[in-house]
Write a protein that holds these residues in place. Structure first.
Motif, mmCIF file in Angstrom:
data_model
loop_
_atom_site.group_PDB
_atom_site.id
_atom_site.type_symbol
_atom_site.label_atom_id
_atom_site.label_comp_id
_atom_site.label_asym_id
_atom_site.label_seq_id
_atom_site.Cartn_x
_atom_site.Cartn_y
_atom_site.Cartn_z
ATOM 1 N N MET A 1 0.786 -1.211 0.000
ATOM 2 C CA MET A 1 0.000 0.000 0.000
ATOM 3 C C MET A 1 0.828 1.275 0.000
ATOM 4 S SD MET A 1 -2.915 -1.091 -0.564
ATOM 5 C CE MET A 1 -3.845 0.425 -0.494
ATOM 6 N N GLN A 2 2.173 1.172 -0.223
ATOM 7 C CA GLN A 2 2.918 2.393 -0.470
ATOM 8 C C GLN A 2 2.381 2.988 -1.759
ATOM 9 O OE1 GLN A 2 4.295 -0.636 -0.195
ATOM 10 N NE2 GLN A 2 5.921 -0.646 1.338
ATOM 11 N N PRO A 3 2.053 4.260 -1.776
ATOM 12 C CA PRO A 3 1.413 4.850 -2.960
ATOM 13 C C PRO A 3 2.160 4.598 -4.264
ATOM 14 C CG PRO A 3 1.246 6.360 -1.120
ATOM 15 C CD PRO A 3 2.124 5.232 -0.657
ATOM 16 N N GLY A 4 3.491 4.677 -4.243
ATOM 17 C CA GLY A 4 4.249 4.459 -5.473
ATOM 18 C C GLY A 4 4.112 3.049 -6.004
ATOM 19 N N VAL A 5 4.207 2.081 -5.111
ATOM 20 C CA VAL A 5 4.068 0.682 -5.514
ATOM 21 C C VAL A 5 2.640 0.396 -5.953
ATOM 22 C CG1 VAL A 5 4.253 -1.720 -4.741
ATOM 23 C CG2 VAL A 5 5.916 -0.014 -3.948
ATOM 24 N N ALA A 6 1.687 0.925 -5.198
ATOM 25 C CA ALA A 6 0.283 0.713 -5.543
ATOM 26 C C ALA A 6 -0.057 1.328 -6.892
ATOM 27 C CB ALA A 6 -0.612 1.305 -4.457
ATOM 28 N N LEU B 1 -1.617 -0.522 -9.971
ATOM 29 C CA LEU B 1 -2.917 -0.078 -10.467
ATOM 30 C C LEU B 1 -2.910 0.060 -11.985
ATOM 31 C CD1 LEU B 1 -5.795 0.877 -9.913
ATOM 32 C CD2 LEU B 1 -4.890 3.182 -9.538
ATOM 33 N N ILE B 2 -1.763 0.402 -12.546
ATOM 34 C CA ILE B 2 -1.652 0.470 -14.008
ATOM 35 C C ILE B 2 -2.067 -0.863 -14.619
ATOM 36 C CG2 ILE B 2 -0.013 0.612 -15.922
ATOM 37 C CD1 ILE B 2 1.522 2.694 -14.270
ATOM 38 N N LYS B 3 -1.619 -1.964 -14.030
ATOM 39 C CA LYS B 3 -1.957 -3.297 -14.544
ATOM 40 C C LYS B 3 -3.446 -3.586 -14.369
ATOM 41 C CE LYS B 3 2.686 -5.062 -13.547
ATOM 42 N NZ LYS B 3 3.478 -6.029 -12.765
ATOM 43 N N VAL C 1 -1.967 8.026 -4.368
ATOM 44 C CA VAL C 1 -1.735 7.021 -5.410
ATOM 45 C C VAL C 1 -1.835 7.655 -6.801
ATOM 46 C CG1 VAL C 1 -2.647 4.922 -6.509
ATOM 47 C CG2 VAL C 1 -2.491 5.063 -4.011
ATOM 48 N N CYS C 2 -2.902 8.402 -7.021
ATOM 49 C CA CYS C 2 -3.149 8.953 -8.352
ATOM 50 C C CYS C 2 -2.131 10.010 -8.765
ATOM 51 C CB CYS C 2 -4.560 9.540 -8.429
ATOM 52 S SG CYS C 2 -5.879 8.317 -8.238
ATOM 53 N N ASP C 3 -1.477 10.633 -7.801
ATOM 54 C CA ASP C 3 -0.506 11.674 -8.110
ATOM 55 C C ASP C 3 0.910 11.134 -8.300
ATOM 56 O OD1 ASP C 3 -2.416 13.640 -8.089
ATOM 57 O OD2 ASP C 3 -2.051 14.243 -6.011
ATOM 58 N N GLN C 4 1.071 9.821 -8.244
ATOM 59 C CA GLN C 4 2.397 9.242 -8.452
ATOM 60 C C GLN C 4 2.844 9.406 -9.906
ATOM 61 O OE1 GLN C 4 4.403 7.816 -5.899
ATOM 62 N NE2 GLN C 4 2.795 8.875 -4.741
ATOM 63 N N GLN C 5 4.157 9.574 -10.098
ATOM 64 C CA GLN C 5 4.691 9.815 -11.436
ATOM 65 C C GLN C 5 4.471 8.648 -12.384
ATOM 66 O OE1 GLN C 5 8.805 10.950 -11.046
ATOM 67 N NE2 GLN C 5 8.317 12.988 -10.247
ATOM 68 N N ALA C 6 4.313 7.447 -11.837
ATOM 69 C CA ALA C 6 4.107 6.273 -12.699
ATOM 70 C C ALA C 6 2.800 6.362 -13.475
ATOM 71 C CB ALA C 6 4.120 4.994 -11.852
ATOM 72 N N LEU C 7 1.842 7.090 -12.943
ATOM 73 C CA LEU C 7 0.537 7.218 -13.589
ATOM 74 C C LEU C 7 0.524 8.455 -14.473
ATOM 75 C CD1 LEU C 7 -1.708 6.310 -10.560
ATOM 76 C CD2 LEU C 7 -1.705 5.086 -12.724
ATOM 77 N N VAL C 8 0.415 8.243 -15.763
ATOM 78 C CA VAL C 8 0.361 9.351 -16.718
ATOM 79 C C VAL C 8 -0.779 9.108 -17.707
ATOM 80 C CG1 VAL C 8 2.818 9.878 -16.544
ATOM 81 C CG2 VAL C 8 2.031 8.235 -18.258
ATOM 82 N N GLY C 9 -1.209 10.186 -18.373
ATOM 83 C CA GLY C 9 -2.228 10.053 -19.418
ATOM 84 C C GLY C 9 -3.517 9.456 -18.907
ATOM 85 N N TRP C 10 -4.051 8.522 -19.700
ATOM 86 C CA TRP C 10 -5.348 7.950 -19.352
ATOM 87 C C TRP C 10 -5.300 7.137 -18.069
ATOM 88 C CZ3 TRP C 10 -6.419 2.751 -18.893
ATOM 89 C CH2 TRP C 10 -5.514 1.847 -19.483
#
Length: 205
Positions: free
Chosen positions: A45-50, A54-56, A123-132
């Protein structure tokens, strides 16, 4: 946030990744559709890992909606059913996966709306999440929080994600229906243009 982490880990356990993709699972009917949701939730549940997990989950949901749209388009066109493709499994797979995710957030936050809001925002503000992917994350977060009341007990013990997940599915399915319709229209235009070029290139009778 520690309470959120420990509760969700206890809730979802240590589910193992399945070796097949969601597409293959839906096509051949061997569904374990909450597996990726489990990994999103069991990621410590670390936001970056989550966020990376979540991308998957989001891509799995996208694949389910895409398959469903393709099935509906084929049915409307009068195409024969493919016995290897289980079209009805797609919405069921999404519902199971989505419900697992939503329930864990409700229970992992102890029904506290502010805790769920803060966690999903992180979670949603993590750099891993971009675009859609980021857009879908914020959409999921908004839906989860909007469905919660100020009553923590009710959120934790009574509230389920069935209506929320149904609405999310309708939105995803409609997006994919429009995509399929646009692709079909583009294919028809291309075919018509090709036919005109063939006629123009043919020697006069």
């Amino acid at each position: 946030m520690v309470r959120l982490t420990s509760t969700i880990l206890a809730l979802v356990g240590t589910a193992a990744l399945v070796s097949h993709t969601v597409g293959a699972a839906v096509v051949f009917g061997g569904l374990d559709t909450s597996s990726r949701s489990h990994h999103f939730l069991a990621a410590g549940m670390q936001p970056g890992v989550a966020a990376r997990s979540l991308i998957k989950v989001e891509e799995e949901w996208q694949a389910q909606a895409a398959l469903f749209a393709e099935c509906n388009a084929a049915a409307k066109a009068g195409a024969p059913e493919d016995p290897l493709i289980n079209c009805a499994a797609a919405p069921k797979a999404f519902a199971k996966s989505c419900a697992t995710t939503v329930k864990a957030i409700y229970q992992g936050s102890s029904g506290d709306r502010s805790v769920a809001t803060e966690y999903m925002s992180d979670v949603c503000d993590q750099q891993a999440l971009v675009g859609w992917h980021r857009d879908r994350c914020h959409g999921l977060a908004d839906a989860i929080v909007s469905a919660m009341s100020e009553d923590s007990y009710y959120n934790r013990e009574v509230l389920d994600g069935s209506k929320l997940c149904h609405n999310l599915w309708e939105h995803l399915a409609e997006d994919e229906r429009r995509r399929v319709a646009a692709e079909e229209a583009a294919d028809e235009r291309a075919a018509a243009q090709h036919a005109k070029q063939q006629v123009a290139a043919s020697p006069a009778a």
